[in-house]
Design a protein around this motif. Structure first.
Motif, PDB file in Angstrom:
ATOM      1  N   GLU A 280       0.827  -1.203   0.000  1.00 31.28           N
ATOM      2  CA  GLU A 280       0.000   0.000   0.000  1.00 31.28           C
ATOM      3  C   GLU A 280       0.866   1.259   0.000  1.00 31.28           C
ATOM      4  OE1 GLU A 280      -3.813   1.836   0.014  1.00 31.28           O
ATOM      5  OE2 GLU A 280      -3.302  -0.302  -0.109  1.00 31.28           O
ATOM      6  N   ASN A 281       1.901   1.271   0.845  1.00 31.72           N
ATOM      7  CA  ASN A 281       2.770   2.444   0.937  1.00 31.72           C
ATOM      8  C   ASN A 281       3.674   2.604  -0.281  1.00 31.72           C
ATOM      9  OD1 ASN A 281       1.862   3.388   3.438  1.00 31.72           O
ATOM     10  ND2 ASN A 281       3.297   2.119   4.574  1.00 31.72           N
ATOM     11  N   SER A 282       4.086   1.506  -0.874  1.00 29.04           N
ATOM     12  CA  SER A 282       5.022   1.553  -1.995  1.00 29.04           C
ATOM     13  C   SER A 282       4.346   1.923  -3.309  1.00 29.04           C
ATOM     14  CB  SER A 282       5.735   0.203  -2.143  1.00 29.04           C
ATOM     15  OG  SER A 282       6.460  -0.109  -0.984  1.00 29.04           O
ATOM     16  N   GLY A 283       3.095   1.524  -3.467  1.00 26.04           N
ATOM     17  CA  GLY A 283       2.341   1.876  -4.656  1.00 26.04           C
ATOM     18  C   GLY A 283       2.595   0.968  -5.844  1.00 26.04           C
ATOM     19  N   PRO A 284       1.741   1.055  -6.866  1.00 25.45           N
ATOM     20  CA  PRO A 284       1.822   0.181  -8.035  1.00 25.45           C
ATOM     21  C   PRO A 284       3.150   0.275  -8.795  1.00 25.45           C
ATOM     22  CG  PRO A 284      -0.283   1.327  -7.972  1.00 25.45           C
ATOM     23  CD  PRO A 284       0.562   1.951  -6.912  1.00 25.45           C
ATOM     24  N   LYS A 285       3.766   1.446  -8.807  1.00 24.76           N
ATOM     25  CA  LYS A 285       4.997   1.625  -9.581  1.00 24.76           C
ATOM     26  C   LYS A 285       6.161   0.794  -9.027  1.00 24.76           C
ATOM     27  CE  LYS A 285       4.028   6.227 -11.436  1.00 24.76           C
ATOM     28  NZ  LYS A 285       4.486   7.639 -11.547  1.00 24.76           N
ATOM     29  N   ASN A 286       6.080   0.394  -7.787  1.00 22.03           N
ATOM     30  CA  ASN A 286       7.157  -0.404  -7.181  1.00 22.03           C
ATOM     31  C   ASN A 286       6.828  -1.887  -7.121  1.00 22.03           C
ATOM     32  OD1 ASN A 286       9.208   1.554  -6.579  1.00 22.03           O
ATOM     33  ND2 ASN A 286       7.836   2.392  -5.016  1.00 22.03           N
ATOM     34  N   ALA A 287       5.752  -2.298  -7.772  1.00 19.15           N
ATOM     35  CA  ALA A 287       5.408  -3.722  -7.823  1.00 19.15           C
ATOM     36  C   ALA A 287       6.536  -4.499  -8.492  1.00 19.15           C
ATOM     37  CB  ALA A 287       4.117  -3.925  -8.597  1.00 19.15           C
ATOM     38  N   GLY A 288       6.926  -5.616  -7.879  1.00 20.37           N
ATOM     39  CA  GLY A 288       8.001  -6.445  -8.416  1.00 20.37           C
ATOM     40  C   GLY A 288       9.380  -6.061  -7.931  1.00 20.37           C
ATOM     41  N   LYS A 289       9.513  -4.857  -7.363  1.00 21.69           N
ATOM     42  CA  LYS A 289      10.818  -4.429  -6.855  1.00 21.69           C
ATOM     43  C   LYS A 289      11.089  -4.984  -5.456  1.00 21.69           C
ATOM     44  CE  LYS A 289      10.846  -0.066  -9.454  1.00 21.69           C
ATOM     45  NZ  LYS A 289      10.887   1.414  -9.345  1.00 21.69           N
ATOM     46  N   TRP A 290      10.015  -5.266  -4.729  1.00 19.66           N
ATOM     47  CA  TRP A 290      10.169  -5.834  -3.393  1.00 19.66           C
ATOM     48  C   TRP A 290      10.242  -7.361  -3.469  1.00 19.66           C
ATOM     49  CZ3 TRP A 290      10.960  -3.311   1.157  1.00 19.66           C
ATOM     50  CH2 TRP A 290      10.718  -1.929   1.187  1.00 19.66           C
ATOM     51  N   ASP A 291      10.884  -7.955  -2.472  1.00 20.98           N
ATOM     52  CA  ASP A 291      10.951  -9.410  -2.349  1.00 20.98           C
ATOM     53  C   ASP A 291      10.921  -9.757  -0.870  1.00 20.98           C
ATOM     54  OD1 ASP A 291      11.319 -12.158  -2.969  1.00 20.98           O
ATOM     55  OD2 ASP A 291      12.583 -11.622  -4.686  1.00 20.98           O
ATOM     56  N   VAL A 292      10.878 -11.049  -0.563  1.00 22.64           N
ATOM     57  CA  VAL A 292      10.765 -11.507   0.820  1.00 22.64           C
ATOM     58  C   VAL A 292      11.792 -12.602   1.079  1.00 22.64           C
ATOM     59  CG1 VAL A 292       9.228 -12.460   2.584  1.00 22.64           C
ATOM     60  CG2 VAL A 292       8.289 -11.026   0.759  1.00 22.64           C
ATOM     61  N   ALA A 293      12.539 -12.448   2.162  1.00 23.46           N
ATOM     62  CA  ALA A 293      13.530 -13.451   2.565  1.00 23.46           C
ATOM     63  C   ALA A 293      13.296 -13.818   4.034  1.00 23.46           C
ATOM     64  CB  ALA A 293      14.942 -12.908   2.377  1.00 23.46           C
ATOM     65  N   PRO A 294      13.752 -15.002   4.453  1.00 29.70           N
ATOM     66  CA  PRO A 294      13.587 -15.390   5.859  1.00 29.70           C
ATOM     67  C   PRO A 294      14.265 -14.417   6.806  1.00 29.70           C
ATOM     68  CG  PRO A 294      14.169 -17.291   4.522  1.00 29.70           C
ATOM     69  CD  PRO A 294      14.345 -16.092   3.647  1.00 29.70           C
ATOM     70  N   VAL A 295      13.737 -14.304   7.998  1.00 30.03           N
ATOM     71  CA  VAL A 295      14.296 -13.432   9.019  1.00 30.03           C
ATOM     72  C   VAL A 295      15.549 -14.088   9.615  1.00 30.03           C
ATOM     73  CG1 VAL A 295      13.001 -14.461  10.931  1.00 30.03           C
ATOM     74  CG2 VAL A 295      13.639 -12.044  11.038  1.00 30.03           C
ATOM     75  N   PRO A 296      16.527 -13.298  10.078  1.00 30.48           N
ATOM     76  CA  PRO A 296      17.661 -13.892  10.799  1.00 30.48           C
ATOM     77  C   PRO A 296      17.160 -14.769  11.944  1.00 30.48           C
ATOM     78  CG  PRO A 296      18.114 -11.590  10.340  1.00 30.48           C
ATOM     79  CD  PRO A 296      16.696 -11.834   9.920  1.00 30.48           C
ATOM     80  N   GLY A 297      17.686 -15.963  12.027  1.00 26.74           N
ATOM     81  CA  GLY A 297      17.218 -16.898  13.044  1.00 26.74           C
ATOM     82  C   GLY A 297      16.089 -17.792  12.574  1.00 26.74           C
ATOM     83  N   GLY A 298      15.446 -17.441  11.455  1.00 25.14           N
ATOM     84  CA  GLY A 298      14.509 -18.341  10.794  1.00 25.14           C
ATOM     85  C   GLY A 298      13.057 -18.306  11.213  1.00 25.14           C
ATOM     86  N   ALA A 299      12.716 -17.716  12.362  1.00 25.25           N
ATOM     87  CA  ALA A 299      11.319 -17.730  12.801  1.00 25.25           C
ATOM     88  C   ALA A 299      11.085 -16.594  13.778  1.00 25.25           C
ATOM     89  CB  ALA A 299      10.961 -19.078  13.442  1.00 25.25           C
ATOM     90  N   GLY A 300       9.858 -16.478  14.210  1.00 23.97           N
ATOM     91  CA  GLY A 300       9.494 -15.444  15.163  1.00 23.97           C
ATOM     92  C   GLY A 300       8.094 -14.946  14.886  1.00 23.97           C
ATOM     93  N   ASN A 301       7.520 -14.253  15.851  1.00 24.79           N
ATOM     94  CA  ASN A 301       6.148 -13.772  15.712  1.00 24.79           C
ATOM     95  C   ASN A 301       6.060 -12.330  16.187  1.00 24.79           C
ATOM     96  OD1 ASN A 301       3.272 -13.778  15.435  1.00 24.79           O
ATOM     97  ND2 ASN A 301       3.140 -14.008  17.652  1.00 24.79           N
TER      98      ASN A 301
END
Length: 429
Positions: A280-301
């Motif tokens: 929502e904050n990044s907007g349509p123009k930044n679609a595809g520029k973001w990605d997701v990787a695991p957090v350091p340590g592998g888990a958490g809530n």
């Protein structure tokens, strides 16, 4: 006294009124008119209910009005006041983990859902379902999401800084928090900017990742100055400030919201529910520029909510059925696909449409797999009655004061401990 502190005092006073009010607003069953024409659902952020309620309306003939606050900080005081005064709350309301802990002081302000819905005690992550119960056994809320952790990062900004962009290579950069800090230092050296949005988001991630007692022990005594989880979070955040790896953008501030679009920072600690906020904050123009990787340590809530029904609702039975509908397996999967809140329903977590889901906005990241694999390793947390107030009005301001150079390390810690005791005090309500 700061504006934030005055607001916190006011909220505490209103919460005190909740206890005094007690069960004066009794639940006497649905209104005599029978089926309501409309039910109101109040949430904050992005719960992903926009499309789901349309099907509910078709199935039941009941109109659903969604009232959404942009941020938890805007939502919480309004809900507190509505519960305290006995008027103004929705028929179904979102209870974020910190809010739920506060309202457990007097659970009679919420309908006991047990006689109104089926027995779902075996349908959700066990610890999540149990947290929805009050000490007297009343079921105050049905589980919505859980904030399983990852890191959202900008591939284009990482590439410009000479860092890897593939999510497996990025994950290898930060198998632990020391590795994360090293990556941030490389980013700073290459760009002159902070890689991370704020050290306070990292502090939250580390604290929740460690689990156990945070600001309170199991007797709800303030232990902020001795908690191992809090100390780990503090020390990690201080190390990040010393390494200058953050953009010092205060979470939820206008500068922080704009920073997603402008590239002020390249990464944020990203519980599943944050995916919708980032997009929502990044907007349509930044679609595809973001990605997701695991957090350091592998888990958490970090975070997560429940849906409850205030006793002031004129239609508690129908409201409970709506809460049940919004938290079933199919609804949780649909909400995850639309806005990112991670299912807590065990059936939802096993369905191929969840486990195989990829998020187009985040470069087709396999978010179902990334978040789903970590959710079962989440450690249960103990949140005291005023956890959120301590976090927002004691921990985060002290860390920001250190990062800005306003306070030294010892002075910042002393401020945190003193404010934690004051903000966390609740006995006598």
């Amino acid at each position: 006294m700061s504006l934030t502190t005055r607001r916190a005092r006011l909220t505490a006073a209103v919460l005190a009124a909740i206890t005094a009010l007690g069960g004066l607003v009794a639940c006497g069953g649905d209104a005599a008119a029978g089926k309501p024409a409309k039910l109101v659902v109040e949430t904050f952020g992005e719960f992903g209910y926009d499309e789901i309620v349309k099907q509910y309306e078709k199935d039941t003939g009941i109109k659903v009005e969604l009232r959404k606050a942009a941020q938890l900080n805007d939502y919480r005081p309004k809900l507190v006041q509505a519960i305290a005064t006995g008027t103004g709350a929705g028929d179904v309301v979102a209870l974020e983990e910190g809010i739920l802990s506060e309202f457990k002081v007097n659970p009679d302000n919420f309908v006991d859902l047990r006689p109104l819905v089926a027995d779902h005690s075996n349908d959700y992550l066990a610890w999540k379902y149990e947290l929805g119960r009050a000490p007297n056994g009343r079921l105050m809320g049905l589980p919505t999401d859980v904030g399983s952790l990852a890191v959202c990062y900008r591939r284009d900004l990482f590439a410009a800084a000479g860092l890897p962009t593939r999510r497996d290579k990025v994950a290898a950069l930060w198998r632990d928090w020391d590795g994360f800090i090293e990556a941030g230092e490389k980013y700073r050296e290459a760009t002159g900017k902070g890689m991370l949005d704020s050290i306070t988001t990292a502090a939250s991630a580390v604290m929740y990742q460690k689990g156990g007692d945070l600001f309170y022990d199991d007797g709800d005594n303030i232990v902020a100055d001795t908690s191992a989880s809090v100390k780990a979070a503090w020390n990690t955040a201080i190390a990040m400030a010393d390494a200058r790896i953050s953009a010092a953008a205060a979470t939820w501030s206008p500068e922080w919201s704009a920073g997603f679009k402008t590239g002020t920072f390249a990464a944020t600690l990203c519980p599943s529910w944050m995916l919708g906020v980032v997009a929502e904050n990044s907007g349509p123009k930044n679609a595809g520029k973001w990605d997701v990787a695991p957090v350091p340590g592998g888990a958490g809530n970090w975070g997560g909510s429940w849906l409850g029904v205030p006793t002031q609702s004129k239609y508690p039975s129908e409201a409970a059925k709506l809460a049940e509908y919004l938290t079933n397996a199919q609804s949780q999967i649909a909400a995850f696909k639309l806005k990112g809140p991670l299912p807590t329903n065990l059936d939802a977590l096993q369905k191929p449409e969840f486990t195989g889901y990829t998020n187009k906005y985040f470069n087709n990241a396999p978010t179902g797999k990334i978040f789903g694999e970590s959710v079962r390793r989440i450690k249960p947390l103990h949140l005291g009655p005023k956890h959120q107030a301590v976090k927002e009005n004691a921990l985060e301001p002290a860390l920001r004061a250190y990062e800005s150079g306003e306070l030294g390390k010892q002075a910042a810690w002393k401020q945190f401990v003193n404010e934690a005791r004051m903000e966390g005090s609740f006995r006598g309500w």
